[in-house]
Design a protein around this motif. Structure first.
Motif: not given
Length: 793
Positions: A660, A664, A668, A690, A708, A711
């Motif tokens: 995953w 991402l 990005s 997403l 995270l 992102f």
């Protein structure tokens, strides 16, 4: 005397003498009741003293004494016609004279130019063959049949040379030279019988029989073959040679002469391959060389020797030396006769359909034997062998009830042809020297799969034959890419639900990949894949076409779906010569395959790690890089729609976290160009998906927060760029709508549990800050603060 009788019978009782009493009694019985022969014709004449009497008077006297004359000389006509069953003694008698008699009749048939005598000689050979059949003397029957077929073959090949001759000016041949076909034979041909006892012919009706003896021999031989198929053995090759020769003059019925081949979606037959054209060119050159040889024959002339010009049976002016082309009308009549003979023989019935399995196997073996050349330099070998293969394929398909016994004969011969000339070496196989034959073998293998794959016992043999194609050189498979692609597409569409093992799917996937390497086969391959997906898989949205609610469709297995996905990824990625023609349709097909696979996996609770971890990542990466980043806004839009469908169909926990994060980072790190606003706008829906899918799952672990955060910050920067592009754009409005929706959903009670609640609140605030910068937030921020306070309490 008695003493002489006893002496003459000494030693006849296994070397010992019979009792004297027995011999004496036997002698007396014979003496008292003497065995007497009836009077012979000469005896009557001598007895009556009629040696010098007029013959008519003698004949009258004979009739009056008929009772005294031996029966064989004056048997009544009706009695003579009575049929009595011949037995072992007659068989032995016939066998003792048959060889010499056949040779004598054959000599007369070949050498004589007396028309009537030639007809009688052929009648004799025909009758001898029937007697052989009656006595079950099949070796002798095949000997006679081979003779007749040999004469027929020589005649037809000579006619071929005649028709192919561009000009006969050098052959001392004129229109008057070309002999007519006898009325006798034409009438017989119309009747469809070898003998016509009702019609009586005069001497003028048989003129031309000697010149066209080969034509009559052809008719006789084929009628014998038609009626006595089970008796043919050694003469099969001679029959095939005749059929090959008839094909050259184009007189075979179309139902047997034309090749079965693949066609495109419009029903148009595929064009001849380079190998087919080359083979036809070789045959044409050979025939022209034969024709030239015929035209440069001796002073008597080739055609003169063939048709017997100058013989007693041909009436012509010996001084006629005009040199003009052959009379088209006469050659046309000849071809019509050949066509009638071929039609009457029903050669397609002889070759194709046989309820008797033994006969079918015998015929097939003889046809398959034609695939090995007797001479490696035979100019007609490839031309004839592909025709023999076509006949063999039709025999197999039309006798599918016996296919389990017939197809292994094919496979054995194919393996022999494909094997290297020297075992263990890298020498090319024999069949590569004849590429047109190899092309037709490939076509035959695919046709066999199309028609016979539903026979369970045959599948292992059919798989072996398909694997033979895998090892062929790419230079060859590219040349026949259209036929390979078309045939495999039909195999896939018709048999996909019969493929039960991963090995079967692996084989068909490899072959489809080979066929797609060339542009000519690529379209067929994709159409086959798309057709299977459309037929076998329901709509990912659960929608059914009108009228299909009750249709039961075979489902594509997981092995099949994996094979289809791999091939579709190749189309999507442009792996075949950088051809991106099928990018969008392959993406749509792949979306459907993946969606259905995920649904099936959820129901069955089974895991397919290979498809999940490898093909999933490859599929998502390929769609994003090759489609979503396209400069064509419409293509990019379709790409993002497909990725959204993949996400919806994917169980988040089935994909490892690292995979995953790879996705991402890709999203990005390489967003669509801001200049392509349609692509940029389309990407927002995918980004929203997403966020809403992954944040609850990934934010549960604090060790994931750093990635995270990166992102989220990157996506906030992306939103800032979109908002600065201008308010009066679709991109601005879609960005505001997307950010607002993400914030609303992430602020809802129960969206995430545990420590992830605070992290998701930070994500919402970070994204909303970008809206506030441009004054697009409105009351959303106040609402979010209130929702966050409520969650804390």
């Amino acid at each position: 005397t008695l003493e002489q009788f006893i002496r003459n019978n000494r030693g006849i009782n296994d070397g010992a003498d019979l009792p004297v009493e027995f011999l004496t009694s036997l002698y007396q019985e014979i003496k008292n009741d003497e065995i007497k022969m009836k009077a012979d014709l000469d005896d009557i004449i001598m007895q009556k003293g009629m040696e010098n009497v007029d013959s008519d008077v003698q004949f009258d006297g004979f009739l009056s004494k008929a009772s005294d004359v031996a029966a064989p000389f004056f048997t009544a006509a009706n009695s003579a016609r009575e049929i009595t069953m011949a037995g072992i003694h007659e068989r032995d008698m016939f066998l003792s004279i048959s060889s010499a008699a056949v040779q004598a009749m054959a000599g007369v048939f070949v050498e004589s130019w007396d028309d009537a005598l030639v007809i009688k000689a052929l009648d004799g050979l025909y009758n001898a063959s029937r007697i052989c059949l009656y006595f079950k003397l099949y070796d002798q029957f095949n000997e006679i049949l081979s003779l007749l077929l040999g004469y027929a073959h020589d005649y037809v090949t000579s006619v071929t040379a005649l028709l192919l001759s561009e000009s006969l000016n050098d052959s001392d041949f004129s229109t008057e030279d070309f002999p007519p076909i006898s009325n006798y034979f034409l009438a017989k041909l119309e009747s469809g019988q070898f003998k016509n006892p009702v019609v009586h012919f005069g001497p003028e009706d048989v003129v031309g029989s000697a010149a066209h003896r080969g034509l009559m021999s052809l008719d006789c031989a084929l009628m014998l073959c038609k009626s006595n198929l089970s008796a043919i053995n050694e003469s099969w090759q001679d029959l095939l040679d005749v059929i090959f020769a008839l094909r050259e003059v184009e007189v075979l019925p179309s139902r047997i002469a034309e090749f079965d081949d693949f066609a495109d979606s419009q029903g148009n037959p595929l064009p001849p391959s380079k190998f087919a054209i080359s083979s036809q060119h070789k045959v044409r050159e050979y025939n022209q060389s034969i024709s030239s040889t015929s035209n440069s024959a001796s002073n008597d002339g080739f055609w003169r020797s063939l048709f017997g010009f100058g013989s007693k049976s041909v009436i012509r002016d010996a001084n006629n030396t005009d040199k003009i082309d052959v009379d088209v009308t006469k050659t046309s009549d000849l071809l019509e006769c050949l066509k009638k003979i071929a039609n009457h023989a029903q050669l397609d019935q002889i070759i194709m359909k046989h309820p008797n399995n033994n006969i079918a196997k015998r015929i097939l073996s003889k046809l398959i034997d034609c695939l090995l050349p007797a001479e490696i330099d035979d100019p007609l070998f490839e031309h004839n062998s592909v025709f023999a293969l076509e006949l063999a394929a039709r025999l197999l398909i039309s006798n599918n009830s016996n296919a389990t016994d017939l197809f292994p004969i094919f496979l054995s011969k194919f393996e022999e042809l494909f094997a290297p000339k020297t075992p263990g070496s890298e020498d090319s196989s024999l069949v590569l020297k004849f590429p047109y034959l190899l092309e037709r073998i490939v076509v035959t293998i695919m046709r066999a799969c199309i028609h016979l794959y539903d026979i369970v016992e045959l599948r292992i043999h059919l798989q072996k034959s398909l694997k033979l194609i895998e090892d062929l050189p790419s230079s060859f498979t590219r040349t026949i890419g259209d036929r390979l692609g078309c045939g495999l597409a039909i195999v896939l569409r018709g048999c996909f639900y019969l493929f039960e093992t991963s090995d079967e799917w692996s084989t068909i996937k490899t072959l489809l990949d080979i066929a797609a390497q060339d542009k000519s086969g690529r379209g067929f391959v994709f159409d086959g894949i798309a057709s299977v997906i459309d037929y076998a898989l329901p709509s990912p949205d659960g929608e059914e076409d009108e009228g299909e609610e009750n249709k039961i469709e075979p489902m594509l297995s997981h092995d099949g779906a994996e094979a289809m996905t791999t091939l579709l990824l190749n189309f999507l990625h442009g792996s075949y010569e950088n051809d991106l023609t099928y990018k969008i349709p392959s993406m749509m097909c792949m979306k459907k395959v993946y969606g259905c696979l995920q649904g099936a996996r959820t129901l069955s609770n089974t895991s397919h790690d290979h498809l999940q971890l490898i093909d999933w990542e490859k599929m998502v990466t390929t769609i994003y890089n090759d489609v979503c980043l396209s400069d064509d806004g419409l293509i990019a839009k379709n790409g993002f729609e497909s990725l959204k469908r993949v996400l919806l169909s994917t169980n988040v926990e089935s994909i490892p976290e690292e995979n995953w994060f790879i996705l991402l980072d890709m999203v990005s790190g390489r967003p669509p160009c801001i200049a392509v606003q349609q692509a940029r706008t389309s990407s927002l829906g995918f980004i929203e998906r997403l966020f809403l899918m992954l944040m609850p799952y990934l934010s549960k672990k604090k060790e994931n927060w750093v990635k995270l955060e990166e992102f989220t910050i990157t996506m906030a920067s992306l939103a800032r760029q979109n908002l600065r592009a201008g308010r009066a754009t679709e991109l601005f409005e879609t960005t505001v709508h997307t950010v607002t929706n993400i914030a609303n959903v992430m602020s809802m009670t129960g969206y995430v549990d545990g420590e992830g609640v605070n992290f998701c609140a930070w994500v919402s605030e970070t994204l909303l800050d970008e809206l506030e910068r441009v004054g697009a937030c409105g009351g959303v921020h106040a609402m979010m603060v209130a929702a966050h306070a409520q969650n804390l309490s």
